[in-house]
Write an enzyme that holds these catalytic residues in place. Structure first.
Site, PDB file in Angstrom:
ATOM      1  N   GLY A  18       8.639   1.057   8.583  1.00  0.00           N
ATOM      2  CA  GLY A  18       7.663   2.106   8.889  1.00  0.00           C
ATOM      3  C   GLY A  18       7.546   2.340  10.389  1.00  0.00           C
ATOM      4  O   GLY A  18       7.634   1.402  11.188  1.00  0.00           O
ATOM      5  N   HIS A  69       0.866  -1.190   0.000  1.00  0.00           N
ATOM      6  CA  HIS A  69       0.000   0.000   0.000  1.00  0.00           C
ATOM      7  C   HIS A  69       0.899   1.236   0.000  1.00  0.00           C
ATOM      8  O   HIS A  69       2.141   1.108  -0.044  1.00  0.00           O
ATOM      9  CB  HIS A  69      -0.957  -0.031   1.190  1.00  0.00           C
ATOM     10  CG  HIS A  69      -0.288  -0.247   2.509  1.00  0.00           C
ATOM     11  ND1 HIS A  69       0.625   0.641   3.040  1.00  0.00           N
ATOM     12  CD2 HIS A  69      -0.366  -1.270   3.395  1.00  0.00           C
ATOM     13  CE1 HIS A  69       1.044   0.195   4.205  1.00  0.00           C
ATOM     14  NE2 HIS A  69       0.476  -0.979   4.439  1.00  0.00           N
ATOM     15  N   HIS A  80       4.030   1.253   2.147  1.00  0.00           N
ATOM     16  CA  HIS A  80       5.200   0.543   1.597  1.00  0.00           C
ATOM     17  C   HIS A  80       5.845   1.365   0.466  1.00  0.00           C
ATOM     18  O   HIS A  80       7.068   1.422   0.355  1.00  0.00           O
ATOM     19  CB  HIS A  80       4.784  -0.810   0.994  1.00  0.00           C
ATOM     20  CG  HIS A  80       4.217  -1.775   1.982  1.00  0.00           C
ATOM     21  ND1 HIS A  80       2.895  -2.150   1.978  1.00  0.00           N
ATOM     22  CD2 HIS A  80       4.795  -2.453   2.991  1.00  0.00           C
ATOM     23  CE1 HIS A  80       2.681  -3.020   2.943  1.00  0.00           C
ATOM     24  NE2 HIS A  80       3.802  -3.221   3.575  1.00  0.00           N
ATOM     25  N   LEU A  98      -2.303   3.383   7.278  1.00  0.00           N
ATOM     26  CA  LEU A  98      -2.388   2.344   6.247  1.00  0.00           C
ATOM     27  C   LEU A  98      -1.819   1.036   6.785  1.00  0.00           C
ATOM     28  O   LEU A  98      -0.803   1.026   7.476  1.00  0.00           O
ATOM     29  CB  LEU A  98      -1.619   2.768   5.001  1.00  0.00           C
ATOM     30  CG  LEU A  98      -2.164   3.974   4.249  1.00  0.00           C
ATOM     31  CD1 LEU A  98      -1.503   4.085   2.878  1.00  0.00           C
ATOM     32  CD2 LEU A  98      -3.674   3.893   4.068  1.00  0.00           C
ATOM     33  N   SER A  99      -2.512  -0.046   6.467  1.00  0.00           N
ATOM     34  CA  SER A  99      -2.076  -1.377   6.896  1.00  0.00           C
ATOM     35  C   SER A  99      -2.657  -2.379   5.912  1.00  0.00           C
ATOM     36  O   SER A  99      -3.784  -2.207   5.430  1.00  0.00           O
ATOM     37  CB  SER A  99      -2.626  -1.676   8.298  1.00  0.00           C
ATOM     38  OG  SER A  99      -2.600  -3.073   8.541  1.00  0.00           O
ATOM     39  N   ASP A 134       4.946   0.388  12.844  1.00  0.00           N
ATOM     40  CA  ASP A 134       5.367  -0.748  13.663  1.00  0.00           C
ATOM     41  C   ASP A 134       6.508  -0.279  14.567  1.00  0.00           C
ATOM     42  O   ASP A 134       7.664  -0.695  14.413  1.00  0.00           O
ATOM     43  CB  ASP A 134       5.803  -1.904  12.759  1.00  0.00           C
ATOM     44  CG  ASP A 134       4.641  -2.388  11.901  1.00  0.00           C
ATOM     45  OD1 ASP A 134       3.625  -2.808  12.467  1.00  0.00           O
ATOM     46  OD2 ASP A 134       4.736  -2.307  10.666  1.00  0.00           O
TER      47      ASP A 134
HETATM   48  O1  PAF Z   1       6.710  -5.135   8.801  1.00  0.00           O
HETATM   49  C1  PAF Z   1       6.566  -6.172   8.115  1.00  0.00           C
HETATM   50  O2  PAF Z   1       5.901  -6.178   7.076  1.00  0.00           O
HETATM   51  C2  PAF Z   1       7.225  -7.462   8.572  1.00  0.00           C
HETATM   52  O3  PAF Z   1       7.180  -7.578   9.955  1.00  0.00           O
HETATM   53  C3  PAF Z   1       8.655  -7.618   8.057  1.00  0.00           C
HETATM   54  C4  PAF Z   1       9.584  -6.550   8.599  1.00  0.00           C
HETATM   55  C5  PAF Z   1       8.656  -7.585   6.537  1.00  0.00           C
HETATM   56  C6  PAF Z   1       9.230  -8.983   8.493  1.00  0.00           C
HETATM   57  O4  PAF Z   1       8.480 -10.035   7.995  1.00  0.00           O
END
Ligand code: PAF
Length: 286
Positions: A146, A33, A36, A183-184, A149
């Site tokens: 991001g 999304h 990313h 966004l997720s 997290d």
């Molecule tokens: O943040 C994420 O999408 C995942 O935790 C990651 C860092 C790709 C590890 O699988």
């Protein structure tokens, strides 16, 4: 270019390195999304060779979590990566990353068991393990994550420091919908009523920020107010509302310094998280 094996990935990255290219890595689980894409754009602007990994990592999902239903729109992800001019997509299978003989895991003690780690035991062990593997395969100069997290970012920065991993981490700002929802990839699980209610995460964070800016320093008071707001939202169930110091992720009864205000809320079986990082000035002397 898309690679699926460790050897082919190492070769492609080595060829880029051989001509002096600086390598940026954006680790993802796909279902890309705009959040990313902002990481890929940051990587593109700071590196000569951009790798995006797309791997739904089974070891970071609990037995009752959404591993099998996690969205995997791979063709669309590839298009988006190409549009953002990523040079390489690393898309391994679970068997490549975790052969039957696999037994080694990375544990970032203390930081991994609080906040999201308390309701998702083993989650950060899986994240740290797969990210270290990705670092070892790709050996990026810089890796992009991001701020949504926030705990993941803190766990990984500790891992990199403790294990002397030669990579710089860039933590990029949260990207939000116009109404504030972060966004997720999991937002697609929300039905229209849940989607409407999900703005309560951002609203609660903004209200807490206002109250802190206005001088409130009691974590208990701020947390109770936020819980009340979330409890009053149809369909919402609080997992946690926490105010912690950003270094140790431990609760701080009176707010001061670098503070992480974080929450996790369930809508049905969908668990959403959000946070704000604040620099809170000390309270004035009484
Ligand atoms: O943040 C994420 O999408 C995942 O935790 C990651 C860092 C790709 C590890 O699988």
């Amino acid at each position: 270019m898309i690679t699926t094996t460790v050897e082919a990935t190492r070769q492609a990255v080595a060829a880029a390195r051989a001509i002096g290219k600086r390598v940026g890595l954006v680790p993802t689980m796909g279902a890309l999304h705009a959040g990313h894409l902002s990481l890929i754009q940051a990587a593109r602007s700071e590196n000569d060779f951009v790798v995006v990994s797309i791997f739904v990592n089974p070891t970071q999902f609990g037995p009752k979590e959404d591993l099998s239903r996690y969205p995997r729109p791979f063709e669309r992800d590839v298009e988006l990566c190409e549009r953002e001019r990523a040079d390489l997509i690393f898309h391994p299978t679970p068997e490549i990353m975790y052969p039957l003989s696999f037994t080694t895991y990375v544990e970032v003690h203390e930081l991994q068991k609080v906040l999201c780690g308390a309701s998702r035991p083993g989650h950060f062990r899986g994240v740290a393990t797969v990210v270290l593997k990705l670092f070892n395969v790709i050996e990026p100069d810089v890796a992009y994550f991001g701020q949504k997290d926030a705990q993941q970012a803190r766990v990984l920065s500790q891992m990199v420091r403790d294990l002397d991993v030669p990579v710089a981490l860039r933590i990029c700002p949260i990207v939000r919908e116009p109404d504030g929802l972060a966004l997720s990839s999991r937002n697609v699980y929300l039905n229209p009523a849940e989607r409407a209610g999900a703005t309560v995460l951002y609203q609660s964070l903004m209200r807490m920020r206002q109250r802190i800016d206005a001088g409130e320093r009691s974590a208990d008071v701020l947390i109770a107010e936020a819980r009340q707001r979330i409890d009053a939202t149809p369909g919402a169930r609080v997992d946690y509302v926490a105010i912690v110091d950003y270094d140790r992720l431990q609760p701080m009864p009176r707010l001061k310094g670098k503070v992480l205000v974080a929450l996790a809320v369930y809508f049905g079986t969908t668990r959403l998280i959000d946070n704000v990082l604040m620099d809170v000035p000390a309270e004035p002397e009484a």
